[in-house]
Design an enzyme around this catalytic site. Sequence first.
Site, mmCIF file in Angstrom:
data_model
loop_
_atom_site.group_PDB
_atom_site.id
_atom_site.type_symbol
_atom_site.label_atom_id
_atom_site.label_comp_id
_atom_site.label_asym_id
_atom_site.label_seq_id
_atom_site.Cartn_x
_atom_site.Cartn_y
_atom_site.Cartn_z
ATOM 1 C CB CYS A 82 -0.936 0.017 1.200
ATOM 2 S SG CYS A 82 -2.080 -1.340 1.184
ATOM 3 C CG HIS A 131 -3.350 3.421 2.111
ATOM 4 N ND1 HIS A 131 -3.856 3.046 0.896
ATOM 5 C CD2 HIS A 131 -3.313 2.304 2.887
ATOM 6 C CE1 HIS A 131 -4.120 1.746 0.923
ATOM 7 N NE2 HIS A 131 -3.801 1.277 2.123
ATOM 8 C CG ASN A 153 -6.509 -1.162 1.237
ATOM 9 O OD1 ASN A 153 -5.845 -0.591 0.372
ATOM 10 N ND2 ASN A 153 -5.965 -1.772 2.275
HETATM 11 N N1 ACO Z 1 -17.907 -9.501 9.053
HETATM 12 C C1 ACO Z 1 -18.314 -9.774 10.294
HETATM 13 N N2 ACO Z 1 -17.470 -10.053 11.305
HETATM 14 C C2 ACO Z 1 -16.172 -10.038 11.036
HETATM 15 C C3 ACO Z 1 -15.664 -9.772 9.753
HETATM 16 C C4 ACO Z 1 -16.587 -9.493 8.737
HETATM 17 N N3 ACO Z 1 -16.218 -9.208 7.487
HETATM 18 N N4 ACO Z 1 -14.322 -9.826 9.786
HETATM 19 C C5 ACO Z 1 -13.970 -10.126 11.052
HETATM 20 N N5 ACO Z 1 -15.083 -10.277 11.806
HETATM 21 C C6 ACO Z 1 -15.177 -10.600 13.230
HETATM 22 C C7 ACO Z 1 -13.929 -11.291 13.741
HETATM 23 O O1 ACO Z 1 -14.022 -12.679 13.492
HETATM 24 C C8 ACO Z 1 -13.982 -10.962 15.212
HETATM 25 O O2 ACO Z 1 -14.910 -11.813 15.837
HETATM 26 P P1 ACO Z 1 -14.631 -12.384 17.340
HETATM 27 O O3 ACO Z 1 -14.573 -11.137 18.185
HETATM 28 O O4 ACO Z 1 -15.800 -13.233 17.579
HETATM 29 O O5 ACO Z 1 -13.316 -13.083 17.258
HETATM 30 C C9 ACO Z 1 -14.571 -9.548 15.245
HETATM 31 O O6 ACO Z 1 -15.242 -9.379 13.963
HETATM 32 C C10 ACO Z 1 -13.553 -8.447 15.428
HETATM 33 O O7 ACO Z 1 -12.458 -8.683 14.535
HETATM 34 P P2 ACO Z 1 -11.208 -7.742 14.502
HETATM 35 O O8 ACO Z 1 -10.221 -8.275 13.506
HETATM 36 O O9 ACO Z 1 -10.719 -7.492 15.901
HETATM 37 O O10 ACO Z 1 -11.861 -6.381 13.936
HETATM 38 P P3 ACO Z 1 -11.232 -4.960 13.783
HETATM 39 O O11 ACO Z 1 -12.067 -3.994 14.488
HETATM 40 O O12 ACO Z 1 -9.757 -4.965 14.054
HETATM 41 O O13 ACO Z 1 -11.430 -4.691 12.211
HETATM 42 C C11 ACO Z 1 -10.092 -4.660 10.200
HETATM 43 C C12 ACO Z 1 -10.795 -5.533 11.262
HETATM 44 C C13 ACO Z 1 -11.146 -3.870 9.481
HETATM 45 C C14 ACO Z 1 -9.340 -5.573 9.244
HETATM 46 C C15 ACO Z 1 -9.087 -3.687 10.896
HETATM 47 O O14 ACO Z 1 -8.340 -4.388 11.848
HETATM 48 C C16 ACO Z 1 -8.136 -2.999 9.942
HETATM 49 O O15 ACO Z 1 -8.519 -2.183 9.147
HETATM 50 N N6 ACO Z 1 -6.802 -3.264 10.065
HETATM 51 C C17 ACO Z 1 -5.750 -2.502 9.392
HETATM 52 C C18 ACO Z 1 -5.692 -2.747 7.920
HETATM 53 C C19 ACO Z 1 -4.518 -2.030 7.312
HETATM 54 O O16 ACO Z 1 -4.248 -0.879 7.548
HETATM 55 N N7 ACO Z 1 -3.730 -2.765 6.500
HETATM 56 C C20 ACO Z 1 -2.572 -2.197 5.866
HETATM 57 C C21 ACO Z 1 -2.806 -1.820 4.471
HETATM 58 S S1 ACO Z 1 -3.355 -3.173 3.473
HETATM 59 C C22 ACO Z 1 -2.087 -3.619 2.314
HETATM 60 O O17 ACO Z 1 -0.943 -3.248 2.421
HETATM 61 C C23 ACO Z 1 -2.484 -4.546 1.213
#
Ligand code: ACO
Length: 326
Positions: free
Chosen positions: A113, A253, A283
């Site tokens: 990214c 980003h 993204n």
């Molecule tokens: N729908 C419903 N529930 C979901 C989904 C979904 N699509 N995905 C995950 N969950 C659930 C999980 O299983 C978890 O359930 P549990 O509590 O029963 O275990 C719960 O939701 C919470 O999951 P988290 O992973 O803790 O959710 P979070 O609030 O962290 O959001 C996300 C996840 C959106 C991926 C976030 O962590 C994020 O944006 N991370 C950073 C991404 C980023 O910046 N990446 C770098 C760039 S990407 C690149 O370089 C290609």
Amino acid sequence: MIHARIIGTGSSAPKKVLTNHDLERMVETSDAWIMERTGIKERRVVERGQTTSDLAYEAAHRAIKAAGITAQDLDLIVVGTLTPDTAMPSLGCVLQARLHAKKAAAFDVYAACSGFLYGLSIADAFIRSGMHETILVVGAESLSRFTDWEDRTTCVLFGDGAGAIVVQRHAGKRGILSTHIHSDGSLGDLLHLPGGGASHPPTHDTVAKRMHFIKMKGNETFKVAVRALEDVVQETLDHNKVKPEDIDLLVPHQANLRIIQAMAKRLNMSMDKVVLTIHKYGNTSAASIPMALDEAVRDGRIRENSLILLEAFGGGLTWASALIRW
Ligand code: ACO
């Protein structure tokens, strides 16, 4: 004083829209969860036969036209991508051929990214060194080809698209004021694509294990991202001796609306000074910043002399920023 100045922007997104409601039918998720946790409403995905170079070509063509030059004027093409059409030749070389940019050397930058900002920092350095005059910098991705459509933790996040800019040597005060790039390879496992490289060449087994798809420990990545972006933004402000209130527009980003809001809060900046495209494109990795830049240029939010802050975080791990006097 010599600066690298952006003289044209362009972007491109596939026509096919995939909404959160479409995803509800594919994995156990909901529009409400995706909106609340990410800010994404829909994303664009390439259709059968459409490739990253198709998107890159369209974005590049528009940027070149906006710059008022021809592809033959380019002496370098730098493409940020983690989803090139092929491992070899590079997407840069594919694009060079399609544009008939015969004078231009071309290569890809592999920084996920952060790829566009890494490419921008290379263009800036090459222009200021006197090595090149007119450079095309592109961010282009077809992440949907590397997305596991059975994994709800990643498939709701990504989208496809491309953005491009033309950067040219400029004797004056406007242009790229500074770029800042960083990496921490020790955290590479937080966000990776394990299959297809030299350590796990494609076999029936790697395909069966779904190793050719992007894997991410989202929650841990999120925490590192916020901290790293805060640091690199502070570094950029300090380096240029500017205050947050001097910034006219933040072009971040687009990985997660909550990360973007955290950055705006840190800068004490109202959200109307932040360019947002995440709701409609998700993204798009290296493409997200040049796509957002192009939108803000074309709708008039970026004007002559605007002070623009760019920042990105991605796989590697990598992160980067740039400050531009437009
Ligand atoms: N729908 C419903 N529930 C979901 C989904 C979904 N699509 N995905 C995950 N969950 C659930 C999980 O299983 C978890 O359930 P549990 O509590 O029963 O275990 C719960 O939701 C919470 O999951 P988290 O992973 O803790 O959710 P979070 O609030 O962290 O959001 C996300 C996840 C959106 C991926 C976030 O962590 C994020 O944006 N991370 C950073 C991404 C980023 O910046 N990446 C770098 C760039 S990407 C690149 O370089 C290609």
